[in-house]
Design a protein around this motif. Structure first.
Motif, PDB file in Angstrom:
ATOM      1  N   UNK A  55       0.830  -1.206   0.000  1.00 22.71           N
ATOM      2  CA  UNK A  55       0.000   0.000   0.000  1.00 22.71           C
ATOM      3  C   UNK A  55       0.866   1.259   0.000  1.00 22.71           C
ATOM      4  N   UNK A  56       1.937   1.248   0.798  1.00 21.12           N
ATOM      5  CA  UNK A  56       2.827   2.407   0.850  1.00 21.12           C
ATOM      6  C   UNK A  56       3.484   2.664  -0.498  1.00 21.12           C
ATOM      7  N   UNK A  57       3.921   1.610  -1.165  1.00 19.20           N
ATOM      8  CA  UNK A  57       4.581   1.790  -2.454  1.00 19.20           C
ATOM      9  C   UNK A  57       3.592   2.253  -3.531  1.00 19.20           C
ATOM     10  N   UNK A  58       2.354   1.732  -3.490  1.00 21.92           N
ATOM     11  CA  UNK A  58       1.343   2.181  -4.446  1.00 21.92           C
ATOM     12  C   UNK A  58       1.077   3.672  -4.272  1.00 21.92           C
ATOM     13  N   UNK A  59       0.961   4.111  -3.038  1.00 19.48           N
ATOM     14  CA  UNK A  59       0.725   5.537  -2.784  1.00 19.48           C
ATOM     15  C   UNK A  59       1.935   6.379  -3.174  1.00 19.48           C
TER      16      UNK A  59
END
Length: 269
Positions: A55-59
């Motif tokens: 999720x952090x990398x997608x954001x």
């Protein structure tokens, strides 16, 4: 025409150039930020499959590209308290859809096989647990795909699928193929519809669309060059059913009925 037939989707000409654009200096900064984000994601190795990391990398990728994200409806894709996974079904506009959905909640994704062959992104997709299919393959392969989805759902995994099977320049294009809904029926799993839309400077935009035979780099250049480009993910109420035809029809109504804004020149369904 059979339930397995794939619509041809919109031609690449439906994807509009962004207006307004960012200056060249900002475009270069965005490319640099994207390179940094992807390099960091690769360095995570197998840890990228961890929900918080994914999720952090997608954001981070959305942020690097200057793409805002708005989430409406529920704040997650999977259904709370369900004993099995959730079949998340969304309209399909762009490669950016997957990143936007993962930024809402990390789940597995069913994607066309070509994505796994893209430089860097393909490797990241595999590490993130993406399931690849041959979109133009023989219909005889589809029962196996449905069986794999069924077992994934029974095992508690939530999976995003794009039942339009190809990309359209707005949420209002394309039929929903019914086959994937059979997996939810067999597993007794909830179906969660989600609508993905893109706007630039507050107006509906096709700048993010990835269509026809367009090269990925051309689409990436259009997205990175757009000023005030934003994605909106509307997460609808879950539904259950015992008939894949009814589920597919209900899911499509949900996806198109809550805020999905038609864009001019979208081919008629």
């Amino acid at each position: 025409m059979t339930p397995w037939t794939v619509d041809r989707g919109c031609p690449a000409s439906c994807a509009a150039d962004p207006d307004p654009r960012v200056p060249l200096g900002e475009l270069a900064r965005r490319y640099a930020a994207l390179t940094y984000s992807l390099t960091r994601a690769v360095a995570r190795g197998d840890r990228l499959a961890e929900p918080a990391a994914l999720r952090a990398e997608a954001r981070a990728v959305l942020g690097a590209l200057g793409v805002g994200l708005e989430v409406a409806g529920d704040d997650r894709l999977s259904v709370r308290g369900a004993a099995v996974g959730t079949l998340v079904v969304a309209n399909h506009i762009s490669w950016l859809d997957v990143i936007a959905l993962l930024a809402v909640e990390p789940v597995s994704v069913l994607a066309k096989r070509e994505v796994g062959q893209w430089p860097v992104i393909g490797a990241l997709a595999r590490r993130a647990g993406t399931r690849f299919i041959d979109r133009d393959g023989s219909p005889r392969e589809l029962p196996g795909i449905v069986a794999e989805l069924r077992e994934a759902l029974r095992g508690g995994a939530s999976v995003v699928v794009f039942p339009q099977a190809t990309t359209w320049c707005s949420a209002s294009g394309g039929r929903f193929r019914r086959a994937v809904f059979q997996a939810a029926v067999d597993a007794g799993a909830p179906v969660r519809p989600a609508t993905v839309e893109y706007r630039q400077s507050g107006a509906p935009s096709t700048a993010a669309a990835f269509l026809g035979t367009e090269e990925f780099t051309a689409s990436l250049r259009r997205v990175a060059g757009a000023r005030e480009l934003g994605g909106r993910v509307t997460v609808h109420a879950p539904m259950w059913g015992t008939d894949r035809r009814e589920l597919a029809a209900a899911a499509r109504r949900a996806v198109l009925g809550a805020g999905a804004t038609p864009v001019p020149n979208v081919p008629a369904v």
